[in-house]
Design a protein around this motif. Structure first.
Motif, PDB file in Angstrom:
ATOM      1  N   ASN A 108      50.510 -23.264  20.005  1.00 34.91           N
ATOM      2  CA  ASN A 108      50.975 -21.984  20.528  1.00 34.91           C
ATOM      3  C   ASN A 108      51.004 -20.953  19.402  1.00 34.91           C
ATOM      4  OD1 ASN A 108      52.047 -20.053  22.243  1.00 34.91           O
ATOM      5  ND2 ASN A 108      54.163 -20.675  21.835  1.00 34.91           N
ATOM      6  N   ARG A 109      50.156 -19.971  19.536  1.00 32.93           N
ATOM      7  CA  ARG A 109      50.121 -18.844  18.598  1.00 32.93           C
ATOM      8  C   ARG A 109      49.958 -19.295  17.152  1.00 32.93           C
ATOM      9  NH1 ARG A 109      49.112 -14.258  21.570  1.00 32.93           N
ATOM     10  NH2 ARG A 109      50.200 -14.465  23.554  1.00 32.93           N
ATOM     11  N   GLU A 110      48.948 -20.086  16.918  1.00 33.33           N
ATOM     12  CA  GLU A 110      48.663 -20.511  15.553  1.00 33.33           C
ATOM     13  C   GLU A 110      47.919 -19.394  14.817  1.00 33.33           C
ATOM     14  OE1 GLU A 110      49.250 -23.249  13.797  1.00 33.33           O
ATOM     15  OE2 GLU A 110      50.311 -24.411  15.343  1.00 33.33           O
ATOM     16  N   LEU A 111      48.340 -19.111  13.632  1.00 37.57           N
ATOM     17  CA  LEU A 111      47.703 -18.074  12.815  1.00 37.57           C
ATOM     18  C   LEU A 111      46.527 -18.667  12.048  1.00 37.57           C
ATOM     19  CD1 LEU A 111      47.725 -15.169  11.631  1.00 37.57           C
ATOM     20  CD2 LEU A 111      49.224 -16.066   9.830  1.00 37.57           C
ATOM     21  N   ILE A 112      45.378 -18.013  12.154  1.00 38.31           N
ATOM     22  CA  ILE A 112      44.213 -18.429  11.369  1.00 38.31           C
ATOM     23  C   ILE A 112      44.215 -17.705  10.030  1.00 38.31           C
ATOM     24  CG2 ILE A 112      41.708 -18.550  11.288  1.00 38.31           C
ATOM     25  CD1 ILE A 112      41.662 -18.514  14.283  1.00 38.31           C
ATOM     26  N   ASP A 203      40.946   4.422   8.348  1.00 41.64           N
ATOM     27  CA  ASP A 203      39.912   3.808   7.522  1.00 41.64           C
ATOM     28  C   ASP A 203      40.106   2.312   7.361  1.00 41.64           C
ATOM     29  OD1 ASP A 203      38.729   6.250   7.184  1.00 41.64           O
ATOM     30  OD2 ASP A 203      39.833   6.707   5.345  1.00 41.64           O
ATOM     31  N   THR A 204      41.320   1.829   7.584  1.00 45.27           N
ATOM     32  CA  THR A 204      41.613   0.409   7.458  1.00 45.27           C
ATOM     33  C   THR A 204      42.431  -0.051   8.660  1.00 45.27           C
ATOM     34  OG1 THR A 204      43.624   0.858   6.195  1.00 45.27           O
ATOM     35  CG2 THR A 204      41.581   0.477   4.941  1.00 45.27           C
ATOM     36  N   VAL A 205      42.182  -1.278   9.090  1.00 45.19           N
ATOM     37  CA  VAL A 205      42.901  -1.877  10.213  1.00 45.19           C
ATOM     38  C   VAL A 205      43.335  -3.271   9.801  1.00 45.19           C
ATOM     39  CG1 VAL A 205      42.740  -2.702  12.596  1.00 45.19           C
ATOM     40  CG2 VAL A 205      41.629  -0.556  11.946  1.00 45.19           C
ATOM     41  N   LYS A 206      44.607  -3.572  10.029  1.00 37.80           N
ATOM     42  CA  LYS A 206      45.128  -4.900   9.738  1.00 37.80           C
ATOM     43  C   LYS A 206      45.037  -5.754  11.003  1.00 37.80           C
ATOM     44  CE  LYS A 206      49.078  -7.356   7.780  1.00 37.80           C
ATOM     45  NZ  LYS A 206      50.466  -7.246   7.247  1.00 37.80           N
ATOM     46  N   ALA A 207      44.373  -6.892  10.896  1.00 42.11           N
ATOM     47  CA  ALA A 207      44.151  -7.752  12.065  1.00 42.11           C
ATOM     48  C   ALA A 207      44.684  -9.146  11.778  1.00 42.11           C
ATOM     49  CB  ALA A 207      42.659  -7.827  12.395  1.00 42.11           C
ATOM     50  N   ARG A 208      45.466  -9.674  12.745  1.00 39.67           N
ATOM     51  CA  ARG A 208      45.973 -11.057  12.680  1.00 39.67           C
ATOM     52  C   ARG A 208      45.218 -11.878  13.718  1.00 39.67           C
ATOM     53  NH1 ARG A 208      50.411 -12.479  14.108  1.00 39.67           N
ATOM     54  NH2 ARG A 208      51.158 -13.846  12.414  1.00 39.67           N
ATOM     55  N   PHE A 209      44.403 -12.815  13.248  1.00 41.08           N
ATOM     56  CA  PHE A 209      43.613 -13.646  14.146  1.00 41.08           C
ATOM     57  C   PHE A 209      44.402 -14.914  14.469  1.00 41.08           C
ATOM     58  CE2 PHE A 209      40.477 -10.961  12.091  1.00 41.08           C
ATOM     59  CZ  PHE A 209      39.635 -10.625  13.140  1.00 41.08           C
ATOM     60  N   THR A 210      44.666 -15.106  15.745  1.00 43.43           N
ATOM     61  CA  THR A 210      45.466 -16.245  16.194  1.00 43.43           C
ATOM     62  C   THR A 210      44.777 -16.935  17.371  1.00 43.43           C
ATOM     63  OG1 THR A 210      46.736 -14.821  17.692  1.00 43.43           O
ATOM     64  CG2 THR A 210      47.631 -15.157  15.471  1.00 43.43           C
TER      65      THR A 210
END
Length: 605
Positions: A108-112, A203-210
Motif C-alpha cells: 500500500n503506497r510504496e514509495l519508489i 521550471d521544476t516539478v517535484k514528483a513522488r513515484f509510488t
C-alpha cells in the motif's frame, strides 16, 4: 562439404528457434530474474515485472525503451532480459523495474523514489503526455498497459484554449491468482496523484513515484488465463458482426463467381462442339481461340525472370499454408511475443528449396539455358527488394532511437540464416529442379513464326484487364483486411484464424477463376500472349491491397510522423509485393491448366 551443409542448417535453425538473443548486448543479465519458466510460485516469491516499451498510442511502430523516459530505476541497476529473435523483431526490450511484486504480497503506497523534474526530464515527460504515450510491461508473461499521463483542454473567456498536462505518478496493480499461479494483472492510475507538468507552470516539478499491489484469488484456471485478452477493453472484437460480414462477403463473391463459371462453361461447351465439327466453311473463318493453337504454347519473353517470379510465388504460397496450419493448432495465441515473426523467418528459410525447385524446373521445361542465373535471380527476386527496404527503415528507426531498430546481433543472425540456409536451400532446390525429368506438356505444336495479334480495343489491354482481375478477389478479402490491419498496425487482437483460413481459400479460388476467365477472353480475340498477362492479372490483387493501405492510413487510423508513415507504407509495399508474386503464380498455374485442357479437347491440325 555435403555433410557440413545439413549440420550448418541444424545449427542455424536452433539459433532461430531456441537461442536467446540479447536485446541490449552490453547489459548484464541477472540470472535470478530469468526463473519464470514453470509459472508456479510460493508466497513471497519474487516475480519480476519487465518493462517492454513506451511510445505514442496512435503510432504502433514508433516505440522506445522504457527508460528513454526519466523513470525511477532499480537500485541495483537496470537489467535486461534475454529475448528470442521473434521478440526482438517485435520491438520488445525487456528491462527490469523497481516495482516489488512478490507473489501474494499486498503493498500500500510504496514509495519508489522522489525526483526533481527539470529541464530535459520535464520536457521528455511533457512530450510523452502531449503525444498520448503508453507503456507496456510483462508480468509472468502477461501483458499490461497504461498511459504515461493525461491531457485536459480548458476553454477560457475570449475563445482562448489552454492545455493542461498531467503526469501519472502512482500505479495500482490488481493481480489475481489461483493457487500457485498468476492468472491476471490489471493496472490503474490515480488521477488524484497526477503531477501538473503544463507549459509555463514552473521550471521544476517535484514528483513522488509510488505504487500499490493488491492480490485477489480467482477460480480461473491457468490454462484459461489468456482468454481474457481475446476481448480486452482496448482490443474489442465483435465476433458476431465479424462472422456476419465475412459470410455475407464470401457468399456474394461465390455467387458471382458461380454465375461467371456457369456462363464460361456454356460458352466453352459451344466452342468444343463448333471446333470439333468437320466443316470446311468454318475453317475458312479462322477466328476464335482455336486458331492461335500454334502460338499459345510459345514460351514467354524474359522467361528467366518469369520463372523466378513463379518459383518465389510458389514458395510464398506454401509458406502461407504452413503459417495457417500452425495458427489453427494454436501456436499463435494472444500476445505470444514474437512467435509469428519467428515462424515466418524459419519457415521462409526452410521453404527456399521450393522456390529453387519450382523456378529451375519450369525454366528447364521452357528450354532455358542460363540456369545458374535463374537460381541466383530466384534467391534475390524477393529478398533483394526486402533487404533494401529493411536497410532504409532500420536506419530510420536508428535515427529515432526506436526499439523497432534491430540490434546488430539480431541482424547478424538473420543474415547468417539467409546466407547459410536460405540461399543454399534455394541452390539445392534449383539443382534438383534442373535435373528433374519432367517435360513441358503442350497439346499443340508451336509454329516457327508467331501469329500477328489483331488490333484490340483499349479495355482488352493489360492495365484494364489487371483492374478487372484484381477487383473481384479484393472484394472477397476487403472486410477481413480491416481486422488484420487493426491488429498489425494497431492494438487490437486477431484470434479468429479459422475465418482468415476460409478467406484465404476463397481468395485463391476466386483469383484462379477470374484469371482463367480473362485468359479465355484474351485467347478468344486471338491474343496468344497470355503468359505474363495471366501472372499480372492474378497478382493485381496485391496492387489493390496497397491501394487500401492509403485508405486505411488516412481514413481509418490516426497514425502520423515520418517514422510511422515510412514503416507502414514501406513494409506494406513488401507484403503486397509478396501477395503479387503469390497470387500471380496462382493465376498463371490455373490458366496453364485451363489452356492445356481446352486445347487437348479439340482437334488441332
Amino acid at each position: 562439404m555435403n555433410r557440413l551443409v545439413p549440420f550448418a542448417l541444424l545449427v542455424l535453425l536452433q539459433l532461430a528457434a531456441a537461442v536467446r538473443i540479447p536485446a541490449v548486448t552490453e547489459a548484464a543479465v541477472g540470472r535470478e530474474l530469468l526463473s519464470e519458466k514453470d509459472h508456479t510460485y510460493k508466497v513471497d516469491d519474487p516475480v519480476p515485472l519487465w518493462a517492454s516499451k513506451v511510445g505514442p498510442f496512435t503510432n504502433p511502430s514508433e516505440t522506445y525503451e522504457y527508460y528513454s523516459l526519466p523513470y525511477c530505476q532499480p537500485k541495483d541497476g537496470v537489467k535486461h532480459k534475454l529475448l528470442g529473435m521473434g521478440e526482438v523483431v517485435d520491438a520488445n526490450r525487456m528491462a527490469s523495474t523497481p516495482y516489488q511484486l512478490q507473489f501474494r504480497k499486498n503493498r500500500n503506497r510504496e514509495l519508489i523514489c522522489e525526483q526533481l523534474l527539470d529541464g530535459d526530464r520535464l520536457a521528455k515527460f511533457r512530450k510523452a503526455v502531449k503525444e498520448d504515450w503508453y507503456f507496456q510491461m510483462y508480468y509472468d508473461d502477461l501483458p499490461v498497459w497504461g498511459f504515461i499521463g493525461k491531457m485536459e483542454k480548458l476553454f477560457k473567456p475570449g475563445g482562448v484554449t489552454e492545455y493542461k498536462y498531467y503526469l501519472f505518478t502512482h500505479i495500482d496493480f490488481d493481480i489475481k491468482y489461483n493457487d500457485d499461479s498468476v492468472i491476471e494483472i490489471n493496472v490503474s492510475t490515480d488521477p488524484q496523484e497526477a503531477v501538473d507538468i503544463s507549459d509555463g507552470i514552473t521550471d521544476t516539478v517535484k514528483a513522488r513515484f509510488t505504487y500499490s499491489v493488491k492480490w485477489t484469488p480467482t477460480a480461473t484456471m491457468f490454462e484459461q488465463r489468456l482468454q481474457r485478452y481475446e476481448r480486452f477493453p482496448l482490443n474489442p472484437v465483435h465476433l458476431e458482426i465479424h462472422w456476419f460480414s465475412i459470410i455475407n462477403s464470401c457468399v456474394t463473391v461465390l455467387l458471382l463467381t458461380g454465375f461467371l463459371a456457369t456462363i464460361l462453361m456454356r460458352v466453352l461447351k459451344a466452342d468444343f462442339i463448333k471446333y470439333n465439327k468437320d466443316d470446311p466453311a468454318m475453317d475458312e473463318e479462322e477466328s476464335g481461340w482455336k486458331y492461335v493453337h500454334g502460338d499459345v504454347f510459345r514460351f514467354p519473353p524474359q522467361k528467366n525472370l518469369f520463372c523466378a517470379f513463379v518459383g518465389t510465388g510458389t514458395q510464398l504460397f506454401y509458406l502461407a499454408l504452413f503459417i495457417f496450419v500452425l495458427a489453427l493448432v494454436g501456436v499463435f495465441y494472444p500476445y505470444n511475443r514474437g512467435a509469428l515473426y519467428t515462424a515466418l523467418i524459419v519457415l521462409y528459410a526452410l521453404t527456399a528449396c521450393i522456390a529453387g525447385f519450382a523456378a529451375s524446373s519450369y525454366y528447364k521445361q521452357m528450354e532455358g539455358e542460363l540456369w545458374v542465373r535463374n537460381i541466383l535471380l530466384t534467391c534475390f527476386v524477393y529478398c533483394g527488394p526486402f533487404l533494401i527496404m529493411f536497410a532504409f527503415l532500420n536506419t530510420v528507426a536508428i535515427v529515432y532511437r526506436s526499439t523497432a531498430a534491430l540490434p546488430f546481433g539480431t541482424i547478424v543472425i538473420m543474415c547468417l540464416i539467409w546466407s547459410l540456409v536460405t540461399i543454399p536451400l534455394t541452390v539445392f532446390g534449383g539443382i534438383a529442379g534442373k535435373n528433374n525429368r519432367a517435360e513441358f506438356f503442350a497439346p499443340c505444336r508451336t509454329n516457327k513464326y508467331p501469329r500477328e495479334i489483331p488490333q484490340l480495343p483499349w479495355y482488352r489491354t493489360t492495365l484494364p484487364q489487371m483492374i478487372m482481375a484484381g477487383f473481384l478477389p479484393f472484394s472477397a478479402i476487403y472486410v477481413e483486411l480491416y481486422y488484420i490491419f487493426a491488429s498489425v498496425w494497431g492494438h487490437k487482437v486477431y484470434i479468429i484464424w479459422s475465418i482468415l483460413a476460409i478467406v484465404y481459400v476463397i481468395l485463391i479460388i476466386v483469383t484462379a477463376f477470374i484469371t482463367i476467365a480473362l485468359t479465355y477472353f484474351q485467347l478468344a480475340v486471338e491474343d496468344h500472349q497470355w503468359w505474363w498477362r495471366s501472372f499480372l492479372c492474378g497478382g493485381s490483387t496485391g496492387i489493390f491491397v496497397y491501394g487500401y493501405c492509403f485508405y486505411y492510413y488516412y481514413a481509418r487510423s490516426d497514425m502520423s510522423g515520418f517514422m510511422q508513415t515510412s514503416f507502414f507504407f514501406g513494409y506494406m509495399l513488401m507484403v503486397c509485393y509478396g501477395f503479387f508474386l503469390m497470387l500471380g503464380t496462382v493465376g498463371w498455374r490455373a490458366s496453364l491448366m485451363f489452356v492445356r485442357h481446352i486445347y487437348r479437347a479439340i482437334k488441332c491440325e
